[in-house]
Design a protein around this motif. Structure first.
Motif, PDB file in Angstrom:
ATOM      1  N   PRO A 155       1.719  -4.870 -70.415  1.00  0.00           N
ATOM      2  CA  PRO A 155       1.767  -5.193 -68.994  1.00  0.00           C
ATOM      3  C   PRO A 155       3.217  -5.159 -68.483  1.00  0.00           C
ATOM      4  CG  PRO A 155       0.334  -6.724 -70.148  1.00  0.00           C
ATOM      5  CD  PRO A 155       1.021  -5.890 -71.189  1.00  0.00           C
ATOM      6  N   GLY A 156       3.463  -4.377 -67.474  1.00  0.00           N
ATOM      7  CA  GLY A 156       4.797  -4.300 -66.902  1.00  0.00           C
ATOM      8  C   GLY A 156       5.720  -3.311 -67.572  1.00  0.00           C
ATOM      9  N   GLY A 157       5.233  -2.531 -68.524  1.00  0.00           N
ATOM     10  CA  GLY A 157       6.102  -1.537 -69.165  1.00  0.00           C
ATOM     11  C   GLY A 157       5.701  -1.196 -70.578  1.00  0.00           C
ATOM     12  N   PHE A 158       6.693  -1.164 -71.452  1.00  0.00           N
ATOM     13  CA  PHE A 158       6.485  -0.770 -72.842  1.00  0.00           C
ATOM     14  C   PHE A 158       7.228  -1.714 -73.777  1.00  0.00           C
ATOM     15  CE2 PHE A 158       6.086   2.968 -70.242  1.00  0.00           C
ATOM     16  CZ  PHE A 158       4.948   3.576 -70.738  1.00  0.00           C
ATOM     17  N   VAL A 159       6.663  -1.952 -74.947  1.00  0.00           N
ATOM     18  CA  VAL A 159       7.285  -2.713 -76.026  1.00  0.00           C
ATOM     19  C   VAL A 159       7.237  -1.834 -77.271  1.00  0.00           C
ATOM     20  CG1 VAL A 159       6.680  -4.972 -75.077  1.00  0.00           C
ATOM     21  CG2 VAL A 159       5.106  -3.842 -76.648  1.00  0.00           C
ATOM     22  N   CYS A 160       7.760  -2.318 -78.388  1.00  0.00           N
ATOM     23  CA  CYS A 160       7.723  -1.494 -79.592  1.00  0.00           C
ATOM     24  C   CYS A 160       7.620  -2.327 -80.867  1.00  0.00           C
ATOM     25  CB  CYS A 160       8.917  -0.563 -79.663  1.00  0.00           C
ATOM     26  SG  CYS A 160      10.499  -1.352 -79.610  1.00  0.00           S
ATOM     27  N   THR A 161       7.141  -1.659 -81.895  1.00  0.00           N
ATOM     28  CA  THR A 161       7.098  -2.201 -83.241  1.00  0.00           C
ATOM     29  C   THR A 161       8.246  -1.576 -84.018  1.00  0.00           C
ATOM     30  OG1 THR A 161       4.696  -2.409 -83.164  1.00  0.00           O
ATOM     31  CG2 THR A 161       5.718  -2.402 -85.345  1.00  0.00           C
ATOM     32  N   THR A 184      10.783  -7.200 -75.867  1.00  0.00           N
ATOM     33  CA  THR A 184      11.469  -7.006 -74.599  1.00  0.00           C
ATOM     34  C   THR A 184      10.818  -5.829 -73.886  1.00  0.00           C
ATOM     35  OG1 THR A 184      13.530  -7.851 -75.497  1.00  0.00           O
ATOM     36  CG2 THR A 184      13.686  -6.516 -73.515  1.00  0.00           C
ATOM     37  N   ARG A 185      10.362  -6.049 -72.662  1.00  0.00           N
ATOM     38  CA  ARG A 185       9.667  -4.996 -71.930  1.00  0.00           C
ATOM     39  C   ARG A 185      10.655  -4.102 -71.187  1.00  0.00           C
ATOM     40  NH1 ARG A 185       5.993  -8.097 -73.125  1.00  0.00           N
ATOM     41  NH2 ARG A 185       3.854  -8.344 -72.599  1.00  0.00           N
ATOM     42  N   HIS A 186      10.347  -2.811 -71.220  1.00  0.00           N
ATOM     43  CA  HIS A 186      11.131  -1.812 -70.490  1.00  0.00           C
ATOM     44  C   HIS A 186      10.168  -0.988 -69.651  1.00  0.00           C
ATOM     45  CE1 HIS A 186      14.915  -2.400 -72.707  1.00  0.00           C
ATOM     46  NE2 HIS A 186      14.102  -2.751 -73.695  1.00  0.00           N
ATOM     47  N   THR A 187      10.572  -0.652 -68.445  1.00  0.00           N
ATOM     48  CA  THR A 187       9.698   0.130 -67.575  1.00  0.00           C
ATOM     49  C   THR A 187       9.661   1.599 -67.960  1.00  0.00           C
ATOM     50  OG1 THR A 187      11.485   0.382 -65.972  1.00  0.00           O
ATOM     51  CG2 THR A 187       9.931  -1.429 -65.605  1.00  0.00           C
ATOM     52  N   GLU A 238       9.571   4.224 -71.102  1.00  0.00           N
ATOM     53  CA  GLU A 238       9.213   4.215 -72.530  1.00  0.00           C
ATOM     54  C   GLU A 238      10.377   4.631 -73.423  1.00  0.00           C
ATOM     55  OE1 GLU A 238       5.418   5.498 -75.258  1.00  0.00           O
ATOM     56  OE2 GLU A 238       5.836   6.655 -73.451  1.00  0.00           O
ATOM     57  N   ARG A 239      11.138   5.601 -72.997  1.00  0.00           N
ATOM     58  CA  ARG A 239      12.290   6.061 -73.774  1.00  0.00           C
ATOM     59  C   ARG A 239      13.297   4.931 -73.975  1.00  0.00           C
ATOM     60  NH1 ARG A 239      16.414   9.551 -70.650  1.00  0.00           N
ATOM     61  NH2 ARG A 239      15.868   7.757 -69.438  1.00  0.00           N
ATOM     62  N   GLU A 240      13.495   4.109 -72.944  1.00  0.00           N
ATOM     63  CA  GLU A 240      14.414   2.971 -73.048  1.00  0.00           C
ATOM     64  C   GLU A 240      13.895   1.933 -74.044  1.00  0.00           C
ATOM     65  OE1 GLU A 240      17.462   2.875 -71.808  1.00  0.00           O
ATOM     66  OE2 GLU A 240      17.071   4.880 -71.021  1.00  0.00           O
ATOM     67  N   ALA A 241      12.584   1.732 -74.087  1.00  0.00           N
ATOM     68  CA  ALA A 241      11.992   0.821 -75.071  1.00  0.00           C
ATOM     69  C   ALA A 241      12.241   1.334 -76.482  1.00  0.00           C
ATOM     70  CB  ALA A 241      10.493   0.663 -74.821  1.00  0.00           C
ATOM     71  N   LEU A 242      12.097   2.642 -76.673  1.00  0.00           N
ATOM     72  CA  LEU A 242      12.333   3.248 -77.986  1.00  0.00           C
ATOM     73  C   LEU A 242      13.782   3.061 -78.415  1.00  0.00           C
ATOM     74  CD1 LEU A 242      11.218   5.209 -80.267  1.00  0.00           C
ATOM     75  CD2 LEU A 242      12.367   6.980 -78.946  1.00  0.00           C
ATOM     76  N   LEU A 243      14.715   3.368 -77.538  1.00  0.00           N
ATOM     77  CA  LEU A 243      16.133   3.237 -77.875  1.00  0.00           C
ATOM     78  C   LEU A 243      16.521   1.782 -78.137  1.00  0.00           C
ATOM     79  CD1 LEU A 243      17.649   5.804 -75.370  1.00  0.00           C
ATOM     80  CD2 LEU A 243      17.339   6.069 -77.849  1.00  0.00           C
ATOM     81  N   ALA A 244      15.984   0.858 -77.336  1.00  0.00           N
ATOM     82  CA  ALA A 244      16.275  -0.564 -77.547  1.00  0.00           C
ATOM     83  C   ALA A 244      15.723  -1.028 -78.896  1.00  0.00           C
ATOM     84  CB  ALA A 244      15.687  -1.404 -76.420  1.00  0.00           C
TER      85      ALA A 244
END
Length: 78
Positions: free
Chosen positions: A22-28, A48-51, A53-59
């Motif tokens: 909800p609100g973006g993307f997270v990651c494992t 941490t949510r990112h709007t 997806e690429r930013e979620a991956l890099l984080a």
């Protein structure tokens, strides 16, 4: 769509897979390394949510690499 990525070093590995939330993307994040006491693996959710997806991956990759850095510096032991 989910993204995945990985970074490898001489005795460590970090991999990440994104997931919609909800609100973006997270990651494992999965980390692994070899040390004198044997192989070590750990998996955790980086929530941490990112709007974007690429930013979620890099984080997630940055967080995994920081985790490996702390683990190999013996900042924590498990």
């Amino acid at each position: 769509m989910t993204l995945s990525g990985s970074v490898d070093g001489p005795c460590w590995h970090v991999s990440v897979q994104t997931a919609p939330a909800p609100g973006g993307f997270v990651c494992t994040v999965r980390v692994a390394h070899e040390c004198a006491s044997g192989a070590f693996e750990h998996e955790f959710e980086y929530l941490t949510r990112h709007t974007v997806e690429r930013e979620a991956l890099l984080a997630g990759l940055r967080e995994g690499m920081m985790w490996i850095d702390h683990k190999m510096a013996h900042a924590f032991d498990f």
